[in-house]
Write a protein that holds these residues in place. Structure first.
Motif, PDB file in Angstrom:
ATOM      1  N   LEU B 148       0.840  -1.208   0.000  1.00  0.00           N
ATOM      2  CA  LEU B 148       0.000   0.000   0.000  1.00  0.00           C
ATOM      3  C   LEU B 148       0.870   1.251   0.000  1.00  0.00           C
ATOM      4  CD1 LEU B 148      -2.993  -0.638   2.443  1.00  0.00           C
ATOM      5  CD2 LEU B 148      -3.118  -0.242  -0.007  1.00  0.00           C
ATOM      6  N   GLY B 149       1.920   1.221   0.799  1.00  0.00           N
ATOM      7  CA  GLY B 149       2.865   2.342   0.840  1.00  0.00           C
ATOM      8  C   GLY B 149       3.441   2.604  -0.540  1.00  0.00           C
ATOM      9  N   ASN B 150       3.771   1.525  -1.209  1.00  0.00           N
ATOM     10  CA  ASN B 150       4.301   1.598  -2.571  1.00  0.00           C
ATOM     11  C   ASN B 150       3.268   2.235  -3.506  1.00  0.00           C
ATOM     12  OD1 ASN B 150       6.404   0.984  -4.397  1.00  0.00           O
ATOM     13  ND2 ASN B 150       5.245  -0.775  -5.138  1.00  0.00           N
ATOM     14  N   GLN B 151       2.009   1.804  -3.355  1.00  0.00           N
ATOM     15  CA  GLN B 151       0.930   2.326  -4.192  1.00  0.00           C
ATOM     16  C   GLN B 151       0.687   3.812  -3.921  1.00  0.00           C
ATOM     17  OE1 GLN B 151      -0.485   0.784  -6.766  1.00  0.00           O
ATOM     18  NE2 GLN B 151      -1.707   2.604  -7.176  1.00  0.00           N
ATOM     19  N   PHE B 152       0.825   4.224  -2.659  1.00  0.00           N
ATOM     20  CA  PHE B 152       0.636   5.640  -2.312  1.00  0.00           C
ATOM     21  C   PHE B 152       1.724   6.501  -2.961  1.00  0.00           C
ATOM     22  CE2 PHE B 152      -1.533   4.444   2.001  1.00  0.00           C
ATOM     23  CZ  PHE B 152      -2.616   3.942   1.292  1.00  0.00           C
ATOM     24  N   LYS B 157       3.127  10.325  -7.495  1.00  0.00           N
ATOM     25  CA  LYS B 157       3.797  10.656  -8.767  1.00  0.00           C
ATOM     26  C   LYS B 157       2.793  10.723  -9.923  1.00  0.00           C
ATOM     27  CE  LYS B 157       6.759   7.298  -8.191  1.00  0.00           C
ATOM     28  NZ  LYS B 157       7.859   6.369  -8.496  1.00  0.00           N
ATOM     29  N   ASP B 158       1.793   9.821  -9.880  1.00  0.00           N
ATOM     30  CA  ASP B 158       0.772   9.817 -10.948  1.00  0.00           C
ATOM     31  C   ASP B 158      -0.067  11.092 -10.956  1.00  0.00           C
ATOM     32  OD1 ASP B 158       1.537   7.402 -11.963  1.00  0.00           O
ATOM     33  OD2 ASP B 158      -0.102   6.243 -11.071  1.00  0.00           O
ATOM     34  N   SER B 159      -0.127  11.747  -9.789  1.00  0.00           N
ATOM     35  CA  SER B 159      -0.938  12.974  -9.714  1.00  0.00           C
ATOM     36  C   SER B 159      -0.427  14.048 -10.677  1.00  0.00           C
ATOM     37  CB  SER B 159      -0.944  13.517  -8.288  1.00  0.00           C
ATOM     38  OG  SER B 159       0.355  13.978  -7.956  1.00  0.00           O
ATOM     39  N   SER B 160       0.823  13.905 -11.096  1.00  0.00           N
ATOM     40  CA  SER B 160       1.395  14.872 -12.048  1.00  0.00           C
ATOM     41  C   SER B 160       0.627  14.875 -13.372  1.00  0.00           C
ATOM     42  CB  SER B 160       2.864  14.547 -12.309  1.00  0.00           C
ATOM     43  OG  SER B 160       2.965  13.270 -12.923  1.00  0.00           O
ATOM     44  N   LEU B 161      -0.050  13.763 -13.658  1.00  0.00           N
ATOM     45  CA  LEU B 161      -0.813  13.671 -14.912  1.00  0.00           C
ATOM     46  C   LEU B 161      -2.041  14.575 -14.907  1.00  0.00           C
ATOM     47  CD1 LEU B 161      -0.597   9.807 -15.425  1.00  0.00           C
ATOM     48  CD2 LEU B 161       0.607  11.531 -16.745  1.00  0.00           C
ATOM     49  N   ALA B 162      -2.429  15.030 -13.724  1.00  0.00           N
ATOM     50  CA  ALA B 162      -3.584  15.937 -13.637  1.00  0.00           C
ATOM     51  C   ALA B 162      -3.318  17.243 -14.379  1.00  0.00           C
ATOM     52  CB  ALA B 162      -3.921  16.209 -12.179  1.00  0.00           C
ATOM     53  N   LEU B 171       3.464  19.800 -11.633  1.00  0.00           N
ATOM     54  CA  LEU B 171       3.988  19.685 -12.996  1.00  0.00           C
ATOM     55  C   LEU B 171       3.482  20.825 -13.881  1.00  0.00           C
ATOM     56  CD1 LEU B 171       5.894  17.801 -14.597  1.00  0.00           C
ATOM     57  CD2 LEU B 171       3.868  16.707 -15.518  1.00  0.00           C
ATOM     58  N   LEU B 172       2.193  21.147 -13.737  1.00  0.00           N
ATOM     59  CA  LEU B 172       1.638  22.245 -14.539  1.00  0.00           C
ATOM     60  C   LEU B 172       2.334  23.560 -14.178  1.00  0.00           C
ATOM     61  CD1 LEU B 172      -0.582  22.870 -16.702  1.00  0.00           C
ATOM     62  CD2 LEU B 172      -2.000  23.651 -14.813  1.00  0.00           C
ATOM     63  N   LYS B 173       2.554  23.755 -12.884  1.00  0.00           N
ATOM     64  CA  LYS B 173       3.235  24.967 -12.416  1.00  0.00           C
ATOM     65  C   LYS B 173       4.628  25.068 -13.048  1.00  0.00           C
ATOM     66  CE  LYS B 173       3.805  28.508  -9.521  1.00  0.00           C
ATOM     67  NZ  LYS B 173       3.056  29.758  -9.722  1.00  0.00           N
ATOM     68  N   SER B 174       5.370  23.968 -13.051  1.00  0.00           N
ATOM     69  CA  SER B 174       6.730  24.003 -13.610  1.00  0.00           C
ATOM     70  C   SER B 174       6.697  24.216 -15.125  1.00  0.00           C
ATOM     71  CB  SER B 174       7.503  22.738 -13.246  1.00  0.00           C
ATOM     72  OG  SER B 174       6.832  21.600 -13.709  1.00  0.00           O
ATOM     73  N   GLN B 175       5.669  23.645 -15.792  1.00  0.00           N
ATOM     74  CA  GLN B 175       5.524  23.858 -17.248  1.00  0.00           C
ATOM     75  C   GLN B 175       5.247  25.338 -17.544  1.00  0.00           C
ATOM     76  OE1 GLN B 175       2.425  21.003 -18.016  1.00  0.00           O
ATOM     77  NE2 GLN B 175       3.808  19.571 -19.020  1.00  0.00           N
ATOM     78  N   GLN B 176       4.342  25.911 -16.744  1.00  0.00           N
ATOM     79  CA  GLN B 176       3.971  27.323 -16.951  1.00  0.00           C
ATOM     80  C   GLN B 176       5.166  28.248 -16.694  1.00  0.00           C
ATOM     81  OE1 GLN B 176       0.624  27.591 -14.294  1.00  0.00           O
ATOM     82  NE2 GLN B 176      -0.869  27.138 -15.903  1.00  0.00           N
ATOM     83  N   MET B 177       5.874  27.985 -15.608  1.00  0.00           N
ATOM     84  CA  MET B 177       7.042  28.811 -15.277  1.00  0.00           C
ATOM     85  C   MET B 177       8.125  28.653 -16.343  1.00  0.00           C
ATOM     86  SD  MET B 177       6.475  30.378 -12.286  1.00  0.00           S
ATOM     87  CE  MET B 177       7.965  30.680 -11.373  1.00  0.00           C
ATOM     88  N   TYR B 195       8.560  16.439  -5.437  1.00  0.00           N
ATOM     89  CA  TYR B 195       8.056  15.056  -5.512  1.00  0.00           C
ATOM     90  C   TYR B 195       8.921  14.126  -4.659  1.00  0.00           C
ATOM     91  CZ  TYR B 195       4.627  15.886  -9.215  1.00  0.00           C
ATOM     92  OH  TYR B 195       3.547  16.315  -9.929  1.00  0.00           O
ATOM     93  N   PHE B 196      10.231  14.319  -4.766  1.00  0.00           N
ATOM     94  CA  PHE B 196      11.159  13.465  -4.020  1.00  0.00           C
ATOM     95  C   PHE B 196      10.962  13.633  -2.515  1.00  0.00           C
ATOM     96  CE2 PHE B 196      15.330  12.578  -2.049  1.00  0.00           C
ATOM     97  CZ  PHE B 196      15.438  11.239  -2.397  1.00  0.00           C
ATOM     98  N   ILE B 197      10.802  14.882  -2.072  1.00  0.00           N
ATOM     99  CA  ILE B 197      10.587  15.145  -0.641  1.00  0.00           C
ATOM    100  C   ILE B 197       9.287  14.476  -0.175  1.00  0.00           C
ATOM    101  CG2 ILE B 197      10.053  16.957   1.069  1.00  0.00           C
ATOM    102  CD1 ILE B 197      12.039  18.778  -0.579  1.00  0.00           C
TER     103      ILE B 197
END
Lengths: 357, 218
Positions: B148-152, B157-162, B171-177, B195-197
């Motif tokens: 479950l921890g692995n899935q979380f 990371k998958d949330s970046s696809l939003a 991710l959108l913020k970094s693309q815009q900047m 993301y790493f943190i």
């Protein structure tokens, strides 16, 4: 509480686990279901518990039909071979759990539960381990906790599936004695499964011997050991020597050995197999008439108070196992490769055709 | 083109609101996923075909199609039926996606519990339902913690696809900047550090929980 098993049969796909089992277990009795692997003993125990359903037949507890009842409604205590203690609970919680989950109307108070659990812990001599988890216990300790948990719910019947099967020999022996003593103090109708003949003979009031889904014999340990009804039972209950020969008008001929058998006085030249226990073999250094047969000592194992001998008959080449006391062994001064004369002190004769399946 | 590493320190705090958005989406998707996963796993171990087959179809469908496709189907497909903004669309899509994977984690954990535990519970007078939720599930959940921890972490990371449906996350913020300054590398690095943190903190707590739950197994 008595248990009456009538015409119980069970098939797993094409395998017939039990066929037409009829058995009555009396109130307060400790009964052993004994048999080799695949004989149906565990299946029968699980059917009594309601963990398995029979294809046909009925199970009565004190005359009340329990065949269709679920496990939870049968009020049985079940002790599993591998304990099946709840790993996420302490010893105390394991024992108390069956009482805690009762419907609120039937649930005892917290104080009563605590008192009951402490009583059971002292009964199984485990008071100081109440706060430990199952993983922190030895095999013998786990088994005693499993038994305490089963007894906590005040079952009408106690069922034990190879309760000492996963333990080492020394612990097994200690727990066997302890279970017998416990049953004498707490005489609940109990049924236990085992494939260990010594265990069954040592602990049970009555033994039921199963083979290939059928009951071969039942009786007290003395009855089944001293009077086996067929070759399977004789073979299964301890070591045995087989002497092949013939019987004619009450005289048995086992090679050069001639013995009287009045019960076979009607038999006319029929093949027989004589079953002789190792401790029923008499050894002499001299031959007397046709009563003794010559054999060569092949191997001697003189460990402990009993000396085990392996011999080979000179006339037929059949192997003989014998058990004698250390005193007799010293008196005879036996050595390997020595020729001795053996005679059965007691034996049981079966005519093979009578026991063909 | 030389990289301007001072941007990393300078602009790092600007990304905090986007990081919170990422966390909110992840948390919501995980909660939805846990509920769906637990219910679906129960359906998947059921002997009732009417329950088993739809649940199995759902799990296979989700596991057999890309997450981005699922997000687009929810966002563009559902908005024709109900008026859904990007944010709830992302939560629904990620929740359904996580639910399928979490259901398999739970199912595996439940199946790994020895049958004797269930039978022991039944033999001391418990109903099937009670045995499941008082004996089997607590042990299964404990076993499910590492996967479950692995899935979380994967969900974080998958949330970046939003960002593909205009949710203002990292991710959108970094693309815009990056688009406004042409300093893509620096801004993507900032997003990567966030993301790493987040995944490291999550991993740390999962490990702590694992150790704490292992007390009864020592």
């Amino acid at each position: 509480m008595s248990i009456e098993i009538t015409s119980i049969s069970k098939t797993f796909e094409s395998f017939k686990a039990l066929s037409d089992i009829n058995l009555k277990i009396n109130t307060g009795e400790l009964v052993a279901l004994l048999g080799p692997s695949g004989s149906g003993k565990t299946t029968l125990l699980r059917i009594i518990a309601g963990l398995e359903t029979a294809d046909s037949g009925s199970i009565m507890f004190d005359g009340e039909d329990n065949t269709g009842k679920s496990t939870q409604d049968r009020k049985v205590g079940f002790v599993f071979q591998h304990y099946a203690l709840f790993k996420h609970m302490t010893v105390f919680e394991n024992i108390a759990f069956g009482l805690k989950v009762r419907p609120s109307k039937l649930r005892p108070s917290k104080e009563v539960i605590e008192k009951k659990v402490n009583e059971l812990l002292s009964l199984v001599k485990m008071e100081e381990l109440a706060k430990r988890y199952p993983s922190q216990l030895s095999g013998g300790q786990r088994q005693r906790i499993a038994l305490a948990r089963a007894l906590a719910v005040e079952p009408r019947v106690l069922l034990l599936d190879e309760p000492f099967g996963a333990l080492d020999a020394k612990v097994r022996k200690d727990l066997r004695r302890w279970l017998r003593k416990l049953h004498d103090e707490y005489p609940i109708t109990s049924v236990f499964v085992t494939h260990d003949q010594e265990e069954a003979l040592d602990v049970a009031d009555r033994i039921v011997i199963l083979n290939q889904g059928k009951i071969e014999q039942m009786g007290t340990p003395e009855e089944v050991y001293d009077n086996p009804t067929n070759p399977f039972v004789y073979n299964f209950l301890g070591n045995v020597n087989l002497f092949h020969g013939r019987v004619h008008n009450g005289i048995i001929e086992l090679g050069s050995l001639k013995l009287d058998s009045p019960e076979h006085s009607e038999a006319v030249d029929r093949k027989i197999i004589s079953y002789i226990r190792p401790h029923d073999i008499e050894i002499s250094l001299e031959q007397y008439e046709n009563e003794f047969v010559a054999a060569e000592v092949i191997f001697i194992r003189a460990v402990g108070p009993i000396v085990n001998l392996e011999m080979k008959r000179i006339d037929s080449g059949e192997y003989i196992e014998a058990e004698i006391s250390k005193d007799i062994y010293k008196k005879l001064a036996l050595k390997e490769r020595q020729t001795v004369f053996v005679k059965p002190k007691d034996f049981k004769v079966f005519i093979p055709e009578d026991y063909m399946i | 083109m030389k990289y301007d590493w001072s941007i990393l320190i300078e602009k790092f705090p600007i990304f905090l609101p986007a990081a919170f958005e990422t966390l909110k989406i992840t948390a919501a998707a995980i909660i939805v996923g846990l509920v769906i996963g637990l219910l679906t796993s129960m359906c998947r171990i059921s002997k009732i075909k009417l329950i088993y087959y739809p649940a199995t179809f759902y799990v296979n469908l989700v596991r057999g199609t890309p997450i981005l496709l699922q997000l687009f189907i929810v966002y563009y497909g559902l908005t024709d039926i109900v008026n859904l903004s990007a944010y709830p669309s992302a939560i629904i899509a990620f929740g359904l996606h996580n639910g399928a994977y979490i259901s398999e984690i739970f199912r595996g954990a439940i199946k790994s519990i020895d049958r004797g535990q269930f039978e022991a519970a039944r033999s001391i007078g418990m109903s099937k339902f009670r045995a499941m939720y008082r004996i089997i599930l607590p042990q299964a959940l404990k076993r499910a913690v590492p996967p479950l921890g692995n899935q979380f972490i994967i969900a974080t990371k998958d949330s970046s696809l939003a960002s593909a449906v205009t949710v203002k996350e990292l991710l959108l913020k970094s693309q815009q900047m990056g688009s406004s300054t042409f300093r893509f590398m620096e801004y993507f690095l900032i997003a990567g550090i966030y993301y790493f943190i987040m995944t490291s903190i999550l991993g740390f707590f999962v490990h702590k929980l694992e150790k704490r739950l292992a007390v009864s197994d020592r």
